[in-house]
Design an enzyme around this catalytic site. Structure first.
Site, PDB file in Angstrom:
ATOM      1  N   SER A   1       0.828  -1.202   0.000  1.00  0.00           N
ATOM      2  CA  SER A   1       0.000   0.000   0.000  1.00  0.00           C
ATOM      3  C   SER A   1       0.861   1.251   0.000  1.00  0.00           C
ATOM      4  O   SER A   1       1.984   1.238   0.491  1.00  0.00           O
ATOM      5  CB  SER A   1      -0.918   0.016   1.221  1.00  0.00           C
ATOM      6  OG  SER A   1      -1.691   1.204   1.190  1.00  0.00           O
TER       7      SER A   1
ATOM      8  N   GLU B   1     -10.232   2.094   4.346  1.00  0.00           N
ATOM      9  CA  GLU B   1      -9.999   3.303   3.533  1.00  0.00           C
ATOM     10  C   GLU B   1     -11.331   3.787   2.929  1.00  0.00           C
ATOM     11  O   GLU B   1     -11.620   4.990   2.954  1.00  0.00           O
ATOM     12  CB  GLU B   1      -8.996   2.927   2.444  1.00  0.00           C
ATOM     13  CG  GLU B   1      -8.627   4.002   1.477  1.00  0.00           C
ATOM     14  CD  GLU B   1      -7.709   3.414   0.369  1.00  0.00           C
ATOM     15  OE1 GLU B   1      -6.710   2.736   0.689  1.00  0.00           O
ATOM     16  OE2 GLU B   1      -8.021   3.631  -0.812  1.00  0.00           O
TER      17      GLU B   1
HETATM   18  P1  NBP Z   1      -1.414  -2.822 -13.381  1.00  0.00           P
HETATM   19  O1  NBP Z   1      -2.334  -3.432 -12.389  1.00  0.00           O
HETATM   20  O2  NBP Z   1      -1.929  -1.789 -14.305  1.00  0.00           O
HETATM   21  O3  NBP Z   1      -0.757  -4.000 -14.248  1.00  0.00           O
HETATM   22  C1  NBP Z   1       0.107  -3.716 -15.299  1.00  0.00           C
HETATM   23  C2  NBP Z   1       1.258  -4.712 -15.308  1.00  0.00           C
HETATM   24  O4  NBP Z   1       0.759  -6.063 -15.403  1.00  0.00           O
HETATM   25  C3  NBP Z   1       2.125  -4.498 -16.542  1.00  0.00           C
HETATM   26  O5  NBP Z   1       3.469  -4.719 -16.173  1.00  0.00           O
HETATM   27  C4  NBP Z   1       1.611  -5.576 -17.486  1.00  0.00           C
HETATM   28  O6  NBP Z   1       2.522  -5.942 -18.485  1.00  0.00           O
HETATM   29  C5  NBP Z   1       1.400  -6.695 -16.519  1.00  0.00           C
HETATM   30  N1  NBP Z   1       0.586  -7.804 -17.049  1.00  0.00           N
HETATM   31  C6  NBP Z   1      -0.705  -7.849 -17.410  1.00  0.00           C
HETATM   32 BR1  NBP Z   1      -1.848  -6.421 -17.375  1.00  0.00          BR
HETATM   33  N2  NBP Z   1      -1.105  -9.047 -17.850  1.00  0.00           N
HETATM   34  C7  NBP Z   1      -0.005  -9.818 -17.773  1.00  0.00           C
HETATM   35  C8  NBP Z   1       0.247 -11.162 -18.083  1.00  0.00           C
HETATM   36  N3  NBP Z   1      -0.722 -11.965 -18.530  1.00  0.00           N
HETATM   37  N4  NBP Z   1       1.494 -11.631 -17.918  1.00  0.00           N
HETATM   38  C9  NBP Z   1       2.474 -10.835 -17.457  1.00  0.00           C
HETATM   39  N5  NBP Z   1       2.298  -9.539 -17.126  1.00  0.00           N
HETATM   40  C10 NBP Z   1       1.080  -9.041 -17.270  1.00  0.00           C
HETATM   41  O7  NBP Z   1      -0.109  -2.236 -12.638  1.00  0.00           O
HETATM   42  P2  NBP Z   1       0.023  -1.389 -11.290  1.00  0.00           P
HETATM   43  O8  NBP Z   1      -0.965  -0.295 -11.216  1.00  0.00           O
HETATM   44  O9  NBP Z   1       1.473  -1.074 -11.187  1.00  0.00           O
HETATM   45  O10 NBP Z   1      -0.367  -2.436 -10.144  1.00  0.00           O
HETATM   46  C11 NBP Z   1       0.315  -3.672  -9.967  1.00  0.00           C
HETATM   47  C12 NBP Z   1      -0.371  -4.442  -8.861  1.00  0.00           C
HETATM   48  O11 NBP Z   1      -0.265  -3.684  -7.648  1.00  0.00           O
HETATM   49  C13 NBP Z   1      -1.868  -4.657  -9.087  1.00  0.00           C
HETATM   50  O12 NBP Z   1      -2.266  -5.872  -8.553  1.00  0.00           O
HETATM   51  C14 NBP Z   1      -2.506  -3.537  -8.298  1.00  0.00           C
HETATM   52  O13 NBP Z   1      -3.816  -3.859  -7.880  1.00  0.00           O
HETATM   53  C15 NBP Z   1      -1.558  -3.437  -7.107  1.00  0.00           C
HETATM   54  N6  NBP Z   1      -1.539  -2.124  -6.466  1.00  0.00           N
HETATM   55  C16 NBP Z   1      -1.603  -0.987  -7.210  1.00  0.00           C
HETATM   56  C17 NBP Z   1      -1.557   0.257  -6.575  1.00  0.00           C
HETATM   57  C18 NBP Z   1      -1.579   1.528  -7.381  1.00  0.00           C
HETATM   58  O14 NBP Z   1      -1.605   2.609  -6.758  1.00  0.00           O
HETATM   59  N7  NBP Z   1      -1.538   1.467  -8.709  1.00  0.00           N
HETATM   60  C19 NBP Z   1      -1.422   0.316  -5.177  1.00  0.00           C
HETATM   61  C20 NBP Z   1      -1.323  -0.878  -4.457  1.00  0.00           C
HETATM   62  C21 NBP Z   1      -1.383  -2.091  -5.114  1.00  0.00           C
HETATM   63  P3  NBP Z   1       2.492  -5.205 -19.922  1.00  0.00           P
HETATM   64  O15 NBP Z   1       3.306  -3.965 -19.752  1.00  0.00           O
HETATM   65  O16 NBP Z   1       3.099  -6.188 -20.828  1.00  0.00           O
HETATM   66  O17 NBP Z   1       1.067  -4.905 -20.250  1.00  0.00           O
END
Ligand code: NBP
Length: 491
Positions: A130, A194
């Site tokens: 988080s 939250e």
């Molecule tokens: P995203 O949740 O938007 O995921 C994008 C990433 O997943 C990219 O690297 C993408 O690769 C990869 N990906 C996907 Br989509 N499908 C895939 C597959 N079949 N095989 C391999 N890679 C794959 O990214 P994020 O916002 O950085 O969040 C990452 C995780 O952290 C999520 O679970 C999210 O819920 C969690 N999280 C996010 C936040 C936040 O503030 N964003 C906070 C806390 C937790 P590509 O580049 O090839 O499409």
């Protein structure tokens, strides 16, 4: 064959890229991989240039570049992508290697994956992360759970990258939480809390703005003052900031131009659904989820607003006098809303911990509740001063049944309740919806009642469905032929 990287990270979207930079900045060598490999090159040419990174273009190359036992973390979209990646990783990994999922994953998926990965001779960790993008880079709150054997291997690195709290800023917001999906569950409850916190703040805003008549500049001052007291928290702080931001595309404040339709990614809904499954009344998060749902029915609300009338309180001097007698002048009203917010927030956290206790008992996780409170103390969205008090409460009594029974919180709610009740009453009189303030108060009142009207409910169930009931004066299970004993209706 293994390489010399200390850590491997898959998934170079916002979270993964920033977390990888965080790990590297603590003196570790980091291997990175992303499905779309151009993102690896972009990172290597950009933010990682000159740093201790190894960019890889295949899963095999990625795995082989990390030292054994390998610490391989995925920060990708939760769900099938994680299963697909595990399948690709396993053939290249060796016994004892550790696969870590840092995504917002549904905890039962992690429970299953722990078993599958352990069956292949490896270890698996579901680690809630988080703090968003900035937290990932500078110090997130980390909530790990899964294969307990993995913890000694990842502890030092994870605690080094986590947010730090305490008088000397040296207590890491990262502790082992328990087996299976415990880490993901704690992260989910964090997100649910939250939701509750945000809804409570929004209700305070509507009351202060619409009833109290406070301008955005005045709201800024109020939230600034609140942030200096027992409500001190990240969410109060950013709310203060929001009231200072002017619209770059026109006059006035940006907040007034934003469409009142709330989005959601689903973790609040998970917590509500699981609360229903466990039979625990987590009413704050559920109310907050429904409030977002109602906000999303914008067009229907606009139509209804043209037809449905509320109380004529706003133009009725008698009603206004009642409201004024309840909450006093403007300063008193602001203080009453603050107290209602604080008491409701305590109830929200109390409910979150009750749900954690129920889930831990069901799954045998042995969750450490004080540790959970500590992990939320820094780095994450719900970080707040009063989490220290929650930690203290669980340190005093690890099996505390409900936070409301801890002396500190008992007194805090007792001190706030008079104003809290008045705020809910005034909102009702004036027709302002305060679902979270009200549900928190109803929970408090229901929880402190030795006898609820469920006696009548049991009678109804037995009447129409022979569902039986128990008595207060005798042991056993009873059924009554209510129709035979009832008074004959007149008609
Ligand atoms: P995203 O949740 O938007 O995921 C994008 C990433 O997943 C990219 O690297 C993408 O690769 C990869 N990906 C996907 Br989509 N499908 C895939 C597959 N079949 N095989 C391999 N890679 C794959 O990214 P994020 O916002 O950085 O969040 C990452 C995780 O952290 C999520 O679970 C999210 O819920 C969690 N999280 C996010 C936040 C936040 O503030 N964003 C906070 C806390 C937790 P590509 O580049 O090839 O499409």
């Amino acid at each position: 064959m293994s390489g010399d990287c200390d850590f491997g990270l898959i998934g170079l979207a916002v979270m993964g890229e920033n977390l990888a930079l965080n790990v590297e900045s603590r003196g570790y060598k980091v291997a990175v991989y992303n499905r779309t490999t151009s993102k690896v090159d972009d990172l290597m040419e950009g933010r990682a240039k000159g740093k201790n990174f190894v960019g890889t273009h295949t899963i095999e190359e990625f795995v082989k570049s990390v030292k054994r036992p390998r610490k391989l973390m995925m920060l990708v979209k939760a769900g099938p992508a994680v299963d697909a990646l595990i399948e690709q990783l396993l053939p290249h990994c060796e016994p004892g290697d550790i696969i870590i999922d840092g995504g917002n994953e549904y905890y039962l998926h992690t429970e299953r994956r722990v078993k599958e990965v352990e069956a292949a001779g490896l270890l698996y960790v579901g680690c809630g992360v988080s703090g968003g993008e900035e937290g990932a880079l500078k110090g997130p709150s980390l909530m790990p759970g899964g294969s307990a054997e993995a913890w000694p291997h990842i502890k030092e690195m994870f605690q080094s990258i986590a947010a730090k709290v305490g008088p000397n800023d040296d207590i890491p917001c990262c502790e082992w939480l328990g087996a299976g999906g415990a880490g993901n569950y704690v992260k989910m409850v964090h997100n649910g809390i939250e939701y509750g916190d945000m809804q409570l703040i929004c209700e305070a805003y509507q009351l202060l703005h619409e009833l109290g008549g406070l301008t955005n500049d005045e709201l800024y001052d109020v939230f600034e003052a609140w942030n200096a007291g027992e409500l001190q928290s990240y969410l109060i702080e950013i709310t203060r900031d929001i009231f200072s931001v002017k619209d770059e595309q026109g006059d006035g404040h940006l907040v007034d131009k934003i469409l009142d339709v709330a989005g959601a990614k689903g973790t609040g809904k998970w917590m509500s659904q699981l609360a229903l499954d466990l039979g625990v009344p987590s009413t704050l998060v559920t109310t907050a989820v429904f409030a977002r749902g109602l906000s999303a029915q914008k067009e229907a609300r606009v139509r209804a607003s043209e037809t449905l009338n509320g109380p004529s309180a706003a133009s009725n001097p008698e009603m206004q006098a009642i409201a004024k007698s309840l909450v006093g002048d403007r300063a008193e009203f602001v203080e009453a809303v603050r107290q209602a917010l604080y008491a409701s927030k305590i109830v929200s956290y109390a409910q979150g911990f009750v749900q954690l206790q129920a889930a831990s008992a069901e799954h045998g996780w042995g969750l450490d509740y004080g540790a959970a409170a500590l992990l939320w103390r820094g780095g994450c969205i719900i970080r707040a001063q009063f989490l220290d008090r929650i930690k203290e409460a669980f340190d005093k009594d690890a099996n505390l049944e409900n936070l409301l029974l801890d002396e500190y919180f008992e007194k805090a709610v007792e001190n706030a309740q008079e104003k809290w009740r008045k705020v809910v009453a005034v909102a009702s009189i004036m027709g302002i919806p305060v679902p979270a303030f009200s549900t928190a108060l109803c929970y408090y009142d229901g929880y402190r009642m030795a006898r609820l009207p469920a006696n009548l409910l049991q009678a109804q169930r037995d009447y129409f469905g022979a569902h039986t009931y128990q008595r207060t004066d005798q042991d056993g299970t009873f059924h009554t032929e209510w129709i035979q004993l009832r008074k004959e209706p007149k008609a």
